[in-house]
Motif scaffolding. Sequence first.
Motif, PDB file in Angstrom:
ATOM      1  N   GLY A 158      -7.156  24.962  77.093  1.00 19.88           N
ATOM      2  CA  GLY A 158      -8.143  24.221  77.869  1.00 19.88           C
ATOM      3  C   GLY A 158      -7.550  22.928  78.391  1.00 19.88           C
ATOM      4  N   TYR A 159      -8.145  22.398  79.460  1.00 21.20           N
ATOM      5  CA  TYR A 159      -7.611  21.185  80.094  1.00 21.20           C
ATOM      6  C   TYR A 159      -8.128  19.905  79.467  1.00 21.20           C
ATOM      7  N   GLY A 160      -9.046  20.021  78.515  1.00 24.23           N
ATOM      8  CA  GLY A 160      -9.519  18.821  77.837  1.00 24.23           C
ATOM      9  C   GLY A 160     -10.270  17.895  78.774  1.00 24.23           C
ATOM     10  N   THR A 161     -10.166  16.598  78.506  1.00 21.19           N
ATOM     11  CA  THR A 161     -10.991  15.630  79.216  1.00 21.19           C
ATOM     12  C   THR A 161     -10.563  15.408  80.663  1.00 21.19           C
ATOM     13  N   ARG A 162      -9.372  15.853  81.052  1.00 23.59           N
ATOM     14  CA  ARG A 162      -8.894  15.574  82.409  1.00 23.59           C
ATOM     15  C   ARG A 162      -9.678  16.344  83.476  1.00 23.59           C
ATOM     16  N   ARG A 163     -10.366  17.412  83.095  1.00 28.25           N
ATOM     17  CA  ARG A 163     -11.189  18.151  84.057  1.00 28.25           C
ATOM     18  C   ARG A 163     -12.685  17.928  83.841  1.00 28.25           C
ATOM     19  N   GLU A 164     -13.029  17.039  82.940  1.00 31.73           N
ATOM     20  CA  GLU A 164     -14.440  16.743  82.704  1.00 31.73           C
ATOM     21  C   GLU A 164     -14.998  15.797  83.769  1.00 31.73           C
ATOM     22  N   ASP A 165     -16.314  15.860  83.962  1.00 30.68           N
ATOM     23  CA  ASP A 165     -17.014  14.852  84.752  1.00 30.68           C
ATOM     24  C   ASP A 165     -17.024  13.568  83.920  1.00 30.68           C
ATOM     25  N   GLN A 166     -16.458  12.498  84.466  1.00 30.04           N
ATOM     26  CA  GLN A 166     -16.306  11.242  83.713  1.00 30.04           C
ATOM     27  C   GLN A 166     -17.552  10.355  83.779  1.00 30.04           C
ATOM     28  N   THR A 167     -18.573  10.795  84.498  1.00 28.18           N
ATOM     29  CA  THR A 167     -19.745   9.942  84.741  1.00 28.18           C
ATOM     30  C   THR A 167     -20.399   9.462  83.450  1.00 28.18           C
ATOM     31  N   SER A 168     -20.671  10.393  82.532  1.00 26.62           N
ATOM     32  CA  SER A 168     -21.395  10.014  81.316  1.00 26.62           C
ATOM     33  C   SER A 168     -20.570   9.067  80.447  1.00 26.62           C
ATOM     34  N   ILE A 169     -19.256   9.229  80.450  1.00 29.05           N
ATOM     35  CA  ILE A 169     -18.379   8.347  79.672  1.00 29.05           C
ATOM     36  C   ILE A 169     -18.443   6.928  80.223  1.00 29.05           C
ATOM     37  N   ILE A 170     -18.375   6.804  81.543  1.00 28.61           N
ATOM     38  CA  ILE A 170     -18.423   5.485  82.183  1.00 28.61           C
ATOM     39  C   ILE A 170     -19.786   4.838  81.955  1.00 28.61           C
ATOM     40  N   GLU A 171     -20.846   5.626  82.125  1.00 28.41           N
ATOM     41  CA  GLU A 171     -22.204   5.097  81.940  1.00 28.41           C
ATOM     42  C   GLU A 171     -22.447   4.668  80.494  1.00 28.41           C
ATOM     43  N   ALA A 172     -21.868   5.405  79.550  1.00 25.55           N
ATOM     44  CA  ALA A 172     -22.096   5.113  78.127  1.00 25.55           C
ATOM     45  C   ALA A 172     -21.536   3.757  77.718  1.00 25.55           C
ATOM     46  N   SER A 173     -20.582   3.238  78.470  1.00 24.81           N
ATOM     47  CA  SER A 173     -20.009   1.931  78.139  1.00 24.81           C
ATOM     48  C   SER A 173     -20.999   0.800  78.356  1.00 24.81           C
ATOM     49  N   GLY A 174     -21.952   1.009  79.260  1.00 27.81           N
ATOM     50  CA  GLY A 174     -22.912  -0.035  79.597  1.00 27.81           C
ATOM     51  C   GLY A 174     -22.316  -1.199  80.364  1.00 27.81           C
ATOM     52  N   LEU A 175     -21.084  -1.016  80.847  1.00 29.07           N
ATOM     53  CA  LEU A 175     -20.358  -2.115  81.492  1.00 29.07           C
ATOM     54  C   LEU A 175     -20.351  -2.020  83.018  1.00 29.07           C
ATOM     55  N   PHE A 176     -20.697  -0.843  83.537  1.00 28.91           N
ATOM     56  CA  PHE A 176     -20.530  -0.598  84.964  1.00 28.91           C
ATOM     57  C   PHE A 176     -21.818  -0.068  85.585  1.00 28.91           C
ATOM     58  N   GLY A 177     -21.913  -0.262  86.895  1.00 30.85           N
ATOM     59  CA  GLY A 177     -23.055   0.217  87.646  1.00 30.85           C
ATOM     60  C   GLY A 177     -22.955   1.705  87.942  1.00 30.85           C
ATOM     61  N   PRO A 178     -23.763   2.188  88.896  1.00 33.14           N
ATOM     62  CA  PRO A 178     -23.783   3.617  89.213  1.00 33.14           C
ATOM     63  C   PRO A 178     -22.393   4.157  89.551  1.00 33.14           C
TER      64      PRO A 178
END
Length: 254
Positions: A161-181
């Motif tokens: 499997g390709y692991g995180t490199r082929r995942e949608d990164q949106t939820s990871i970025i949003e989970a930080s609470g540091l960035f906008g949409p």
Amino acid sequence: MRTEWDYTTLADAYLKRPDYSNAAVDSFISIASIKKGNKVCDVGAGVAHLTLMLASRGFDVDAVEPNNAMRANGSKRTGSFVNVRWHEGTGEQTGQRSQSFDMVTFGSSFNVCDRQKALQETARILKPRGWFACMWNHRQLDNPIQAKIETIIKELVPGYGYGTRREDQTSIIEASGLFGPVVQISSPVIHEQTIDECVEAWSSHATLERQAGEKFKEVVRAIESFLREEFAQDSTSKSIKIPYNTNVWLAQLL
């Protein structure tokens, strides 16, 4: 600098990997309104694929790369650019000053970081309302040649499997609470290589090497055998056209 993923033996082969789509790069620059002379930190800069694209557009680039061999190749490739400086560091600890950059980029490197720690570090070194961008080139796996290569890999490395490199990164970025949409950009790019260059590029595939273990060289040999057989009858073809999508995730610091 020692990291969990050691790219030393892959550094030369990385020179043959594809560049990112110019349209994708221009799109995220336009959305972020980054101007010539603005400061960009390119993290996990490797052999300078993204660094070169940023520097050629007139940005003031600090390239951060932990691996000595990768950094040496990247430094050599950007030697003619006075607007590029190289540093030893990681996504979690860039070594850069706080609130220094208009944008922080991760070209095919965000997946090998502790992503939440890397986002915290990104927020630290960004100027207020600065921008984060991560991106990868993903082969178009519905292409017949790429589909066959996938079959070869999965036959030799069950469960690959390709692991995180082929995942949608949106939820990871949003989970930080540091960035906008989060804005996602996808743009196709064709990378043209000789068979030798294509095989050398596969020899730099760290995700495959990591999962294949002792079978890694066998997998690369099998891919090479397929490609040589596939193009043996076509005397007019001296290169392979490999379709990719450059996928970018972009977000502004709150």
